[in-house]
Design a protein around this motif. Structure first.
Motif, short mmCIF file in Angstrom:
data_model
loop_
_atom_site.label_atom_id
_atom_site.label_comp_id
_atom_site.label_asym_id
_atom_site.label_seq_id
_atom_site.Cartn_x
_atom_site.Cartn_y
_atom_site.Cartn_z
N VAL A 44 0.91 -0.88 0.52
CA VAL A 44 -0.46 0.28 -0.16
C VAL A 44 0.85 1.22 0.14
N ARG A 45 2.25 1.19 0.95
CA ARG A 45 2.32 2.11 0.74
C ARG A 45 3.28 2.52 -1.04
N GLY A 46 3.73 1.76 -1.62
CA GLY A 46 4.08 1.46 -2.22
C GLY A 46 3.79 2.37 -3.91
N MET A 47 1.96 1.71 -3.50
CA MET A 47 1.15 2.29 -4.50
C MET A 47 1.02 3.38 -4.07
N THR A 48 0.73 4.11 -3.08
CA THR A 48 0.69 5.21 -2.63
C THR A 48 2.11 6.41 -2.66
N HIS A 49 2.84 6.19 -2.75
CA HIS A 49 4.27 6.68 -3.16
C HIS A 49 3.76 6.79 -4.50
N ASP A 50 4.14 5.67 -5.28
CA ASP A 50 3.74 5.39 -6.57
C ASP A 50 2.41 6.09 -7.50
#
Length: 178
Positions: A44-50
């Motif tokens: 989720v954090r990775g997708m959020t930043h992407d």
């Protein structure tokens, strides 16, 4: 930007309960529910930043470019955690093969994808004043500047957030994921 772990868990339980039979439990000592929660939180954090980086690109200025560059640098610094999370989810997906074959495995992956994407979209919309990949809203420049600073300073790096990777780190060490 703290990921709220409790947000993810109810979605996982509802979807998992629907997919499981009475004799099947995807969790084991080495592939536990806390490990799955860590893995989905990392995703989720990775997708959020992407997503946020792409949206900040809508600014078409130096701030937007800076945010996109900082997202790329963040992803590089945190790649091992993202690979570790993917490894966990793949291993859990493989547990479905004996009970339902590739269809069951893909169903698990679909559940995870829907859960993580929804959580990431909600976070991005909150952080960027309603901007999402599903609309044409241009995020405020101050929000993209804040994202760039957060990522540049390493505040959102997983190594600085051990509370959300407490089960994932030992798994990564055991699997040699660096």
């Amino acid at each position: 930007m703290t990921i709220r772990r409790a947000f993810l868990v109810p979605w996982l339980f509802v979807a998992a309960a629907h997919a499981e039979t009475s004799s099947f439990n995807r969790f084991t000592d080495d592939l536990s529910q806390p490990l799955e929660t860590d893995a989905t939180t990392v995703m989720v954090r990775g997708m959020t930043h992407d997503f946020a980086g792409k949206l900040c690109g809508r600014l078409n200025n130096a701030t937007g470019e800076d945010a996109q560059q900082e997202v790329a640098k963040w992803r590089t610094r945190n790649d091992a955690f993202i690979r570790g999370a993917a490894s966990v989810l793949n291993a859990l997906g493989d547990r479905y093969l004996p009970i339902g074959g590739e269809t069951a495995k893909q169903g698990y992956f679909q559940m995870i994808l829907q859960t993580t994407t929804k959580a990431a979209n909600q976070r991005v919309m909150k952080q960027l004043s309603g901007a999402s990949l599903d609309n044409n809203v241009v995020p405020p420049e101050r929000a993209c500047y804040g994202l760039a600073r957060l990522l540049h300073d390493g505040i959102a790096d997983f190594k600085r957030s051990p509370e959300i990777t407490h089960a994932l780190v030992p798994y990564m060490q055991q699997k040699g994921i660096r």
